[in-house]
Write an enzyme that holds these catalytic residues in place. Sequence first.
Site, PDB file in Angstrom:
ATOM      1  N   ASP A  75       0.859  -1.172   0.000  1.00 43.28           N
ATOM      2  CA  ASP A  75       0.000   0.000   0.000  1.00 43.28           C
ATOM      3  C   ASP A  75       0.904   1.235   0.000  1.00 43.28           C
ATOM      4  OD1 ASP A  75       0.899   0.298   2.637  1.00 43.28           O
ATOM      5  OD2 ASP A  75      -0.906  -0.596   3.488  1.00 43.28           O
ATOM      6  N   ALA A  76       0.349   2.399   0.319  1.00 41.99           N
ATOM      7  CA  ALA A  76       1.130   3.635   0.227  1.00 41.99           C
ATOM      8  C   ALA A  76       2.309   3.666   1.194  1.00 41.99           C
ATOM      9  CB  ALA A  76       0.215   4.840   0.465  1.00 41.99           C
TER      10      ALA A  76
ATOM     11  N   LYS B  49       0.531  -7.448  11.649  1.00 41.85           N
ATOM     12  CA  LYS B  49       1.095  -7.470  10.297  1.00 41.85           C
ATOM     13  C   LYS B  49       2.534  -6.976  10.367  1.00 41.85           C
ATOM     14  CE  LYS B  49      -3.432  -6.583   8.245  1.00 41.85           C
ATOM     15  NZ  LYS B  49      -4.268  -5.631   7.468  1.00 41.85           N
TER      16      LYS B  49
ATOM     17  N   LYS C 188     -13.017  -1.045  -2.016  1.00 43.92           N
ATOM     18  CA  LYS C 188     -12.094   0.010  -1.580  1.00 43.92           C
ATOM     19  C   LYS C 188     -10.765  -0.213  -2.275  1.00 43.92           C
ATOM     20  CE  LYS C 188     -10.169  -0.071   2.558  1.00 43.92           C
ATOM     21  NZ  LYS C 188     -10.200  -0.149   4.029  1.00 43.92           N
TER      22      LYS C 188
ATOM     23  N   LYS D  50      -6.667   1.229  -2.890  1.00 41.47           N
ATOM     24  CA  LYS D  50      -5.597   1.970  -2.243  1.00 41.47           C
ATOM     25  C   LYS D  50      -5.148   3.147  -3.103  1.00 41.47           C
ATOM     26  CE  LYS D  50      -5.215  -0.887   1.292  1.00 41.47           C
ATOM     27  NZ  LYS D  50      -5.395  -0.488   2.694  1.00 41.47           N
TER      28      LYS D  50
ATOM     29  N   ASN E  92      -3.854   5.220   3.629  1.00 41.36           N
ATOM     30  CA  ASN E  92      -2.960   4.605   4.619  1.00 41.36           C
ATOM     31  C   ASN E  92      -2.022   5.603   5.283  1.00 41.36           C
ATOM     32  OD1 ASN E  92      -3.326   1.931   2.579  1.00 41.36           O
ATOM     33  ND2 ASN E  92      -3.487   1.556   4.777  1.00 41.36           N
TER      34      ASN E  92
ATOM     35  N   GLU F 259     -10.344   7.090   3.354  1.00 34.00           N
ATOM     36  CA  GLU F 259      -9.842   6.468   4.585  1.00 34.00           C
ATOM     37  C   GLU F 259      -8.393   6.848   4.866  1.00 34.00           C
ATOM     38  OE1 GLU F 259      -9.157   1.883   6.129  1.00 34.00           O
ATOM     39  OE2 GLU F 259     -10.927   2.381   4.918  1.00 34.00           O
TER      40      GLU F 259
ATOM     41  N   GLU G  64      -8.392   2.671  12.423  1.00 36.57           N
ATOM     42  CA  GLU G  64      -7.962   1.281  12.454  1.00 36.57           C
ATOM     43  C   GLU G  64      -6.620   1.062  13.140  1.00 36.57           C
ATOM     44  OE1 GLU G  64      -5.614   0.077   8.538  1.00 36.57           O
ATOM     45  OE2 GLU G  64      -7.639   0.724   8.047  1.00 36.57           O
TER      46      GLU G  64
ATOM     47  N   HIS H 189     -12.184  -2.370  11.042  1.00 37.73           N
ATOM     48  CA  HIS H 189     -11.066  -2.778  10.190  1.00 37.73           C
ATOM     49  C   HIS H 189     -10.799  -4.273  10.269  1.00 37.73           C
ATOM     50  CE1 HIS H 189      -6.579  -3.510   9.922  1.00 37.73           C
ATOM     51  NE2 HIS H 189      -6.842  -3.042   8.727  1.00 37.73           N
TER      52      HIS H 189
END
Length: 387
Positions: free
Chosen positions: A35-36, A71, A184, A186, A217, A241, A267, A317
Amino acid sequence: MAMQGGLETGEATVDRIAWVKLSLAFLPLKRPISDAKVLTGRQKPLTEVAILFCELESRNGAKGHGFSYSKRAGGPGMFAHAKEISGELIGEDPNDIARIWEKLVWAGASVGRSGLATQAIAAMDIALWDMKAKRANLPLAKLLGAHRDTVQAYNTSGGFLSSPIEEVLESCAALKEKGIGGVKIKVGQPDPMVDLKRVEAVRKLLGDAFPVAVDANQQWDRPTAMRVGRALEPMNLFWIEEPLDAYDAEGHARLAAALDTPVATGEMLTSVAEHYELIRNDSVDFIQPDAGRVGGITQFLKIAAMADFKGLKMAPHFAMEIHLHLCAAYPREPWVEHFDWLEPLFDERLELKNGRMIVPNRPGLGFTISEQARAWTVDSHEAGRRP
């Protein structure tokens, strides 16, 4: 009154926790996910998820299990902390969940009452709620008091930045056909124009009315979030988000006040107190607590009560296996996040129909731990004695 290793013995004490088992497993992902946060160099691609399982059994034979997760880093630390405090459960009446939560958090209060400490407690707290619902022979949602038997469901796992837009579009089309209620994708790439083109392509494919959200993110600063947020207004998103750092309650409040598109975040927070800052500052339209991060269902319910009082919508989340029940019990129409990553950990599957996820009628959470999850286990610990 006599003490038996926990609560004072009284007429209302109906059972005792006799045995606790903790297990640490690593769930491998089929492919690395970005992701970002990966594009900004803050994290490496995600390749596995650490799962902390807790299994409980009482003297009267009641059983329950729960889980939390991490994670990238943190799984072994969660397991170590849970192992150190798990003995505090032995001898307690498993029905007294809120009091047990306080006992567990204060047992390790020197390392804090949020973060890794509460994530370790979450697995035990969720196991206690699973046990209580099973004792009542009710799905957890019904034990809590459900407002609905199905919940709007959107999917995230098909929209990561590690996937080229062609693959994202293919995934979105398949999800819509499968019966998902929204998607959704990213965003948060170094060039916002690339994000805009990806969102436009998804919107064109799915049509103007189909629910689409984006997730940055936490990788935008305030000016970027405002500019990109305004550019996204014509896309009719159902939320933006984590446009800013998770702890920037003031920045999120300014953004939420300026944009027509709803703002969602929460989240990454790991305590009730942190979510309270978002709620009291009018920082969000959708609050996104994660039961596995805030300390379990006991703490999640506190956040939900505050959010409902403030008139907020909710979209928890990850961990749909837990959050489906909690969404069903939230007074305002929520969204549950569909992630199929955790499915190999359990023998049962959740069902989608007409854009909604169906609350299972099985007692408790409605899941049993799979043999595959056992095979992925790398460490375990037991306290007490199995009856």
